[in-house]
Design a protein around this motif. Structure first.
Motif, short mmCIF file in Angstrom:
data_model
loop_
_atom_site.label_atom_id
_atom_site.label_comp_id
_atom_site.label_asym_id
_atom_site.label_seq_id
_atom_site.Cartn_x
_atom_site.Cartn_y
_atom_site.Cartn_z
N ARG A 170 0.73 -1.09 -0.01
CA ARG A 170 -0.08 -0.09 -0.06
C ARG A 170 0.94 1.16 0.11
NH1 ARG A 170 -5.28 1.76 1.38
NH2 ARG A 170 -5.86 -0.57 1.81
N ALA A 171 1.90 1.40 0.85
CA ALA A 171 2.72 2.52 0.99
C ALA A 171 3.42 2.65 -0.48
CB ALA A 171 3.97 2.03 1.93
N ALA A 172 3.80 1.86 -1.12
CA ALA A 172 4.48 2.06 -2.37
C ALA A 172 3.55 2.33 -3.51
CB ALA A 172 5.10 0.41 -2.76
N TYR A 173 2.46 1.92 -3.50
CA TYR A 173 1.53 2.22 -4.73
C TYR A 173 0.92 3.72 -4.26
CZ TYR A 173 2.71 -1.56 -7.30
OH TYR A 173 3.31 -2.75 -8.10
N THR A 174 0.41 3.87 -3.09
CA THR A 174 0.02 5.14 -2.88
C THR A 174 0.81 6.16 -2.92
OG1 THR A 174 0.06 4.88 -0.40
CG2 THR A 174 -1.98 4.24 -1.38
N GLY A 175 2.17 5.73 -2.58
CA GLY A 175 3.48 6.87 -2.79
C GLY A 175 3.73 7.32 -4.15
N LEU A 176 3.24 6.10 -5.10
CA LEU A 176 3.48 6.48 -6.63
C LEU A 176 2.35 7.44 -6.85
CD1 LEU A 176 4.71 3.14 -7.88
CD2 LEU A 176 5.87 5.31 -7.67
N SER A 177 1.12 7.25 -6.50
CA SER A 177 0.19 7.84 -7.17
C SER A 177 -0.01 9.30 -6.35
CB SER A 177 -1.20 7.27 -6.59
OG SER A 177 -1.60 7.34 -4.92
N ARG A 178 0.60 9.65 -5.19
CA ARG A 178 0.63 10.89 -4.92
C ARG A 178 1.71 11.85 -5.44
NH1 ARG A 178 -0.47 7.97 0.17
NH2 ARG A 178 -2.31 8.95 1.08
N GLN A 179 2.52 11.17 -6.39
CA GLN A 179 3.22 12.05 -7.28
C GLN A 179 2.28 12.72 -8.32
OE1 GLN A 179 6.66 11.87 -6.67
NE2 GLN A 179 5.94 10.46 -5.14
N VAL A 180 1.14 12.41 -8.56
CA VAL A 180 0.12 13.12 -9.22
C VAL A 180 -0.96 13.87 -8.49
CG1 VAL A 180 -1.48 12.56 -11.03
CG2 VAL A 180 0.56 11.20 -10.87
N PRO A 181 -1.13 15.13 -8.47
CA PRO A 181 -1.99 15.80 -7.97
C PRO A 181 -3.56 15.45 -8.17
CG PRO A 181 -0.67 17.30 -9.18
CD PRO A 181 -0.24 16.12 -9.73
N LEU A 182 -4.18 14.79 -7.04
CA LEU A 182 -5.42 14.59 -7.07
C LEU A 182 -6.36 15.10 -6.14
CD1 LEU A 182 -4.58 10.62 -7.66
CD2 LEU A 182 -5.64 12.42 -9.32
N PRO A 183 -7.50 15.01 -6.05
CA PRO A 183 -8.58 15.50 -4.92
C PRO A 183 -8.35 14.65 -3.59
CG PRO A 183 -9.81 15.31 -6.86
CD PRO A 183 -8.39 14.64 -7.23
N HIS A 184 -8.28 15.34 -2.44
CA HIS A 184 -8.11 14.97 -1.18
C HIS A 184 -8.76 13.14 -1.19
CE1 HIS A 184 -7.18 14.60 2.96
NE2 HIS A 184 -8.33 14.42 3.32
N GLY A 185 -8.04 12.49 -0.65
CA GLY A 185 -8.48 11.13 -0.28
C GLY A 185 -8.58 10.22 -1.57
N LEU A 186 -8.44 10.62 -2.63
CA LEU A 186 -8.55 9.56 -3.75
C LEU A 186 -7.44 8.64 -3.90
CD1 LEU A 186 -10.65 9.52 -6.03
CD2 LEU A 186 -9.11 10.80 -7.52
N HIS A 187 -6.43 8.85 -3.09
CA HIS A 187 -5.15 8.07 -3.37
C HIS A 187 -5.58 6.96 -2.62
CE1 HIS A 187 -2.60 11.15 -4.76
NE2 HIS A 187 -2.92 11.85 -4.05
N ASP A 188 -5.99 6.94 -1.72
CA ASP A 188 -6.48 5.48 -1.00
C ASP A 188 -7.75 4.91 -1.54
OD1 ASP A 188 -4.76 5.81 1.36
OD2 ASP A 188 -5.86 7.17 2.39
N ALA A 189 -8.63 5.89 -2.18
CA ALA A 189 -9.51 5.30 -2.82
C ALA A 189 -9.06 4.51 -4.03
CB ALA A 189 -10.54 6.24 -3.35
#
Length: 228
Positions: free
Chosen positions: A79-98
């Protein structure tokens, strides 16, 4: 051969497209993006490698390099690896976990067109079947939802053992669970390095192409020719 071991992603199942993944997460969160922004954001996520089972990252950020290397050894690391990668892209709050939650949904995955028929044919021949996957979550519900669980005798998942392919020990656990000899077992996968690790244990190895479902209608059928 008395048993066949299969990889999961890119072998028996394929994850949805990055755009479909993003759209589903947005819908689930009650959010909308304009069509052009949706396309651009999906492409940024694809380049970041944020979708597990999708395209690999073009570059792993330095701060994620360590966790990326061992991501399949636990659910927390995955989870840390993939949400960390998605956080390289600006997204609405909470969407990385979604987004991460979405990729674990059975509806995010499609079996290859010949998967059920090949697994059924192996069962008919009395061949034991195992799934050996580098993964950070329980994929059993995906198999159940698509009606393929009835053909699988054991699942050996990296995060449940803290061992990842190509370590021969993971394949050894599968053989032991099935009660078969490695020398009479075939490993089928799409990753020559990871899945090829079974050869060190004495297993036969057969590779398939990691292609979209629509582009690989019969990639698993040759497996039956390798089983007497």
């Amino acid at each position: 051969m008395t048993a066949v071991l299969f990889d999961f992603s890119g072998t028996l199942f394929r994850i949805e497209s990055t755009e479909s993944w993003l759209r589903a997460a947005l819908d689930g969160a009650g959010l909308k993006l304009a069509p052009l922004e949706l396309t651009r954001t999906a492409e940024a996520l694809r380049r970041a490698g944020a979708l597990p089972g999708g395209a690999p990252p073009l570059r792993v950020p330095e701060e994620l390099a360590e966790v990326w290397e061992v991501r399949d050894e636990s659910s927390t690391l995955h989870r840390a690896a993939y949400t960390g990668l998605s956080r390289q892209v600006p997204l609405p709050h909470g969407l990385h976990d979604a987004l991460y939650e979405r990729h674990m949904s059975p509806s995010a995955w499609s079996p290859y067109a010949d998967a059920a028929e090949v697994l059924s044919a192996l069962r008919g021949r009395g061949i034991a079947v195992g799934v050996v996957s580098n993964i950070g979550w329980d994929l059993r519900p995906v198999f159940r939802a698509h009606g393929l669980d009835r053909y699988v005798d054991t699942y050996v998942l990296s995060y449940e053992h803290g061992i990842r392919k190509p370590d021969p020990r993971l394949f050894g656990l599968a053989c032991a669970a099935l009660g078969v000899e490695p020398g009479r077992t075939l490993m089928v996968g799409d990753d020559r390095r990871a899945d090829g690790g079974a050869a060190a244990l004495g297993c036969g190895v057969h590779f398939v192409d990691h292609l979209p479902v629509t582009e690989r209608p019969a990639g698993l059928w040759p497996v039956l020719d390798l089983i007497p």
